[in-house]
Design an enzyme around this catalytic site. Structure first.
Site, PDB file in Angstrom:
ATOM      1  N   CYS A  72       0.516  -1.280   0.147  1.00  0.00           N
ATOM      2  CA  CYS A  72      -0.170   0.178  -0.241  1.00  0.00           C
ATOM      3  C   CYS A  72       0.642   1.156  -0.044  1.00  0.00           C
ATOM      4  O   CYS A  72       1.651   1.350   0.997  1.00  0.00           O
ATOM      5  CB  CYS A  72      -0.894  -0.256   1.561  1.00  0.00           C
ATOM      6  N   CYS A 185      -0.549   4.113  -6.774  1.00  0.00           N
ATOM      7  CA  CYS A 185      -1.513   3.244  -6.165  1.00  0.00           C
ATOM      8  C   CYS A 185      -1.295   1.871  -6.152  1.00  0.00           C
ATOM      9  O   CYS A 185      -1.631   1.367  -7.515  1.00  0.00           O
ATOM     10  CB  CYS A 185      -2.412   3.724  -5.457  1.00  0.00           C
TER      11      CYS A 185
END
Ligand code: DGL
Length: 272
Positions: A72, A185
């Site tokens: 992440c 992302c």
């Protein structure tokens, strides 16, 4: 499960990194934690993200993982330094691929797609100052993209509503001379077919590369395992199953199977 590698993200996006890691390291076992109840992280504070990451790392360490892969970007920039100081296992973490984009760019114009939290973080700013001072970086927070992946709607590639959600953040590219688009992302690689479709529809002929650092992170994970003498020796049959926990009560099995290359054994909630 002994000596698995723990992987986590705010939701299912980190499966894009897990897929690369599992392909490169077919002998390794992986435990994945999706914090789907608290996704997206991209609009939360650093304090909130740190707390969630601490809970997940503690859980993974209780499962005896030998290493953690933080899949992440938002969490890496918010708190990986604190996590590394707190926990003893090696933590390999993904960060937005600004450096490879700068190396590849001819026009020196780069579009960085990431979450709000990533783009606002001091650590992202210092990444930019260190690696991209000679480039023009266009930054775009793609609100709604994480939800598109988590909802499973992104799988309907030709759906016009999906294309609209993607296009709203890409419409300025033809004017700007951008030749690199960074997927900052881990949810965004699942939107690549839609992103490519939008670029084609804009009839922009400049060669645009899409930068996704999943494979680079998987390679780095391998190096770290080797350095710590944690890499599993070759076995005859590769491991084809992923153990998955979520903070949500349910996960959509069809969605899981379409996002993950391994067959998924969903164990339920990891905290009560
Ligand atoms: N997939 C994550 C990332 O790489 C977080 C997305 C979110 O939850 O906002 O940044």
């Amino acid at each position: 499960m002994q000596n698995a590698i723990g992987v986590f993200d705010s939701g299912l996006g980190g499966l894009s990194v897990l897929n690369s890691a599992a392909t490169l390291l077919p002998n390794e076992q992986f435990i994945y934690v999706a914090d789907s109840l608290h996704a997206p992280f991209g609009n939360k504070s650093d304090e909130f993200i740190l707390k969630r990451c601490q809970v997940i790392c503690e859980f993974l360490i209780k499962q005896n993982v030998k290493c953690i892969l933080l899949a992440c970007n938002t969490a890496t920039l918010a708190c990986v330094v604190t996590l590394r100081a707190q926990f003893d296992v090696p933590i390999v973490a993904i960060e937005p691929g600004l450096k490879p984009a700068v190396i590849k760019s001819q026009t020196k114009k780069i579009l960085m797609l990431a979450t709000q939290s990533t783009l606002q973080s001091n650590n992202y700013q210092s990444l930019r100052n260190t690696h991209a001072s000679d480039c023009e970086i266009f930054e775009q927070a793609c609100n709604g993209w994480v939800e598109l992946v988590e909802s499973g709607h992104s799988l309907l590639e030709t759906n016009n509503l999906n294309l609209k959600v993607i296009k709203q953040y890409l419409s300025d590219i033809p004017k700007n001379g951008i030749d690199q688009i960074v997927l900052g992302c881990t949810h965004y690689p699942f939107l690549k077919p839609l992103i490519i479709k939008c670029i084609k529809q804009s009839q922009y002929e400049n060669n645009i590369s899409i930068v996704d650092t999943s494979n680079a992170v998987a390679n780095h994970l391998k190096t770290i395992l080797l350095t710590h003498k944690l890499l599993k020796p070759n076995v005859k049959h590769s491991i084809k199953q992923l153990t998955l926990y979520s903070s949500a009560l349910k996960v959509d099995e069809n969605l899981l199977n379409s996002l993950c290359q391994l067959s998924v054994d969903f164990k339920g909630q990891f905290e009560s």
